[in-house]
Design a protein around this motif. Sequence first.
Motif, PDB file in Angstrom:
ATOM      1  N   GLN A  23       0.820  -1.207   0.000  1.00 15.05           N
ATOM      2  CA  GLN A  23       0.000   0.000   0.000  1.00 15.05           C
ATOM      3  C   GLN A  23       0.866   1.275   0.000  1.00 15.05           C
ATOM      4  N   ASN A  24       2.183   1.096  -0.136  1.00 17.94           N
ATOM      5  CA  ASN A  24       3.150   2.205  -0.095  1.00 17.94           C
ATOM      6  C   ASN A  24       3.104   2.973   1.224  1.00 17.94           C
ATOM      7  N   ILE A  25       2.907   2.237   2.314  1.00 15.07           N
ATOM      8  CA  ILE A  25       2.882   2.822   3.653  1.00 15.07           C
ATOM      9  C   ILE A  25       4.192   2.466   4.343  1.00 15.07           C
ATOM     10  N   LYS A  26       4.953   3.475   4.694  1.00 14.38           N
ATOM     11  CA  LYS A  26       6.240   3.286   5.362  1.00 14.38           C
ATOM     12  C   LYS A  26       6.020   2.557   6.688  1.00 14.38           C
ATOM     13  N   ASN A  27       6.785   1.476   6.933  1.00 12.40           N
ATOM     14  CA  ASN A  27       6.646   0.719   8.173  1.00 12.40           C
ATOM     15  C   ASN A  27       7.944   0.020   8.540  1.00 12.40           C
ATOM     16  N   LYS A  28       7.982  -0.449   9.771  1.00  8.81           N
ATOM     17  CA  LYS A  28       9.174  -1.138  10.278  1.00  8.81           C
ATOM     18  C   LYS A  28       8.733  -2.165  11.317  1.00  8.81           C
ATOM     19  N   THR A  29       9.238  -3.391  11.208  1.00  9.73           N
ATOM     20  CA  THR A  29       8.985  -4.377  12.253  1.00  9.73           C
ATOM     21  C   THR A  29       9.978  -4.136  13.386  1.00  9.73           C
ATOM     22  N   LEU A  30       9.521  -4.343  14.610  1.00  9.42           N
ATOM     23  CA  LEU A  30      10.362  -4.078  15.769  1.00  9.42           C
ATOM     24  C   LEU A  30       9.840  -4.840  16.977  1.00  9.42           C
ATOM     25  N   VAL A  32       8.091  -5.390  20.386  1.00  9.02           N
ATOM     26  CA  VAL A  32       7.010  -4.660  21.048  1.00  9.02           C
ATOM     27  C   VAL A  32       7.474  -4.247  22.443  1.00  9.02           C
ATOM     28  N   PRO A  33       7.283  -2.980  22.808  1.00  7.51           N
ATOM     29  CA  PRO A  33       7.603  -2.581  24.184  1.00  7.51           C
ATOM     30  C   PRO A  33       6.836  -3.459  25.173  1.00  7.51           C
ATOM     31  N   ARG A  34       7.479  -3.964  26.184  1.00  7.57           N
ATOM     32  CA  ARG A  34       6.908  -4.912  27.139  1.00  7.57           C
ATOM     33  C   ARG A  34       5.629  -4.373  27.782  1.00  7.57           C
ATOM     34  N   LYS A  35       5.534  -3.063  27.966  1.00  3.99           N
ATOM     35  CA  LYS A  35       4.345  -2.508  28.610  1.00  3.99           C
ATOM     36  C   LYS A  35       3.108  -2.577  27.711  1.00  3.99           C
ATOM     37  N   LEU A  36       3.291  -2.845  26.404  1.00  3.54           N
ATOM     38  CA  LEU A  36       2.150  -2.947  25.502  1.00  3.54           C
ATOM     39  C   LEU A  36       1.618  -4.370  25.378  1.00  3.54           C
ATOM     40  N   SER A  37       2.509  -5.359  25.358  1.00  4.27           N
ATOM     41  CA  SER A  37       2.059  -6.745  25.207  1.00  4.27           C
ATOM     42  C   SER A  37       3.211  -7.708  25.450  1.00  4.27           C
ATOM     43  N   SER A  38       2.856  -8.888  25.872  1.00  2.00           N
ATOM     44  CA  SER A  38       3.860  -9.948  26.033  1.00  2.00           C
ATOM     45  C   SER A  38       3.550 -11.113  25.107  1.00  2.00           C
ATOM     46  N   ASN A  39       2.625 -10.928  24.162  1.00  2.00           N
ATOM     47  CA  ASN A  39       2.234 -12.016  23.266  1.00  2.00           C
ATOM     48  C   ASN A  39       3.359 -12.408  22.325  1.00  2.00           C
ATOM     49  N   CYS A  40       3.280 -12.040  21.063  1.00  2.00           N
ATOM     50  CA  CYS A  40       4.255 -12.548  20.096  1.00  2.00           C
ATOM     51  C   CYS A  40       5.576 -11.796  20.142  1.00  2.00           C
ATOM     52  N   GLY A  41       5.584 -10.559  20.613  1.00  2.38           N
ATOM     53  CA  GLY A  41       6.836  -9.828  20.781  1.00  2.38           C
ATOM     54  C   GLY A  41       7.280  -9.001  19.595  1.00  2.38           C
ATOM     55  N   ILE A  42       6.613  -9.134  18.438  1.00  2.74           N
ATOM     56  CA  ILE A  42       6.976  -8.341  17.269  1.00  2.74           C
ATOM     57  C   ILE A  42       5.804  -7.444  16.901  1.00  2.74           C
ATOM     58  N   GLY A  43       6.121  -6.180  16.648  1.00  2.00           N
ATOM     59  CA  GLY A  43       5.103  -5.232  16.231  1.00  2.00           C
ATOM     60  C   GLY A  43       5.505  -4.569  14.929  1.00  2.00           C
ATOM     61  N   VAL A  44       4.597  -3.782  14.400  1.00  7.28           N
ATOM     62  CA  VAL A  44       4.873  -3.026  13.188  1.00  7.28           C
ATOM     63  C   VAL A  44       4.575  -1.559  13.474  1.00  7.28           C
ATOM     64  N   LYS A  45       5.601  -0.737  13.336  1.00  5.00           N
ATOM     65  CA  LYS A  45       5.443   0.699  13.484  1.00  5.00           C
ATOM     66  C   LYS A  45       5.228   1.270  12.092  1.00  5.00           C
ATOM     67  N   PHE A  46       4.226   2.150  11.978  1.00  3.13           N
ATOM     68  CA  PHE A  46       3.953   2.724  10.664  1.00  3.13           C
ATOM     69  C   PHE A  46       3.443   4.148  10.797  1.00  3.13           C
ATOM     70  N   PHE A  47       3.504   4.856   9.692  1.00  2.00           N
ATOM     71  CA  PHE A  47       3.066   6.246   9.610  1.00  2.00           C
ATOM     72  C   PHE A  47       1.891   6.301   8.643  1.00  2.00           C
ATOM     73  N   TYR A  48       0.784   6.895   9.103  1.00  2.00           N
ATOM     74  CA  TYR A  48      -0.422   6.931   8.277  1.00  2.00           C
ATOM     75  C   TYR A  48      -1.221   8.168   8.626  1.00  2.00           C
ATOM     76  N   ASP A  49      -1.611   8.935   7.606  1.00  2.00           N
ATOM     77  CA  ASP A  49      -2.332  10.180   7.839  1.00  2.00           C
ATOM     78  C   ASP A  49      -3.823  10.094   7.541  1.00  2.00           C
ATOM     79  N   LYS A  50      -4.279   8.927   7.126  1.00  3.49           N
ATOM     80  CA  LYS A  50      -5.698   8.751   6.816  1.00  3.49           C
ATOM     81  C   LYS A  50      -6.373   7.983   7.953  1.00  3.49           C
ATOM     82  N   ASP A  51      -7.578   7.496   7.712  1.00  2.00           N
ATOM     83  CA  ASP A  51      -8.349   6.738   8.699  1.00  2.00           C
ATOM     84  C   ASP A  51      -7.748   5.338   8.858  1.00  2.00           C
ATOM     85  N   VAL A  52      -7.229   5.049  10.033  1.00  2.00           N
ATOM     86  CA  VAL A  52      -6.562   3.770  10.297  1.00  2.00           C
ATOM     87  C   VAL A  52      -7.514   2.581  10.112  1.00  2.00           C
ATOM     88  N   SER A  53      -8.794   2.802  10.308  1.00  2.00           N
ATOM     89  CA  SER A  53      -9.751   1.693  10.165  1.00  2.00           C
ATOM     90  C   SER A  53      -9.744   1.111   8.750  1.00  2.00           C
TER      91      SER A  53
END
Length: 78
Positions: A23-30, A32-53
């Motif tokens: 979708q040409n959306i800049k992102n990076k896998t990283l 996950v900060p421990r305070k957010l979740s302890s599940n799988c441990g990998i998150g995706v940080k991205f930048f988006y200026d439209k409706d995230v839904s």
Amino acid sequence: MEYISIFFTHSGAIKYSRFLKKQNIKNKTLPVPRKLSSNCGIGVKFFYDKDVSEIITEDIEKIFKMSDKEYCCIYRNE
């Protein structure tokens, strides 16, 4: 806007990163900060200026909006 999404599985995170790239959306896998979740441990940080839904997939557990090192949960997969 800057967001971080967390996932139920590692494969879900990788799949979402590929989805965003198509979708040409800049992102990076990283780690996950421990305070957010302890599940799988990998998150995706991205930048988006439209409706995230518009880019929510079934693999996402939660999405957090990031601002000044603070996290605000804006989506939770029930």
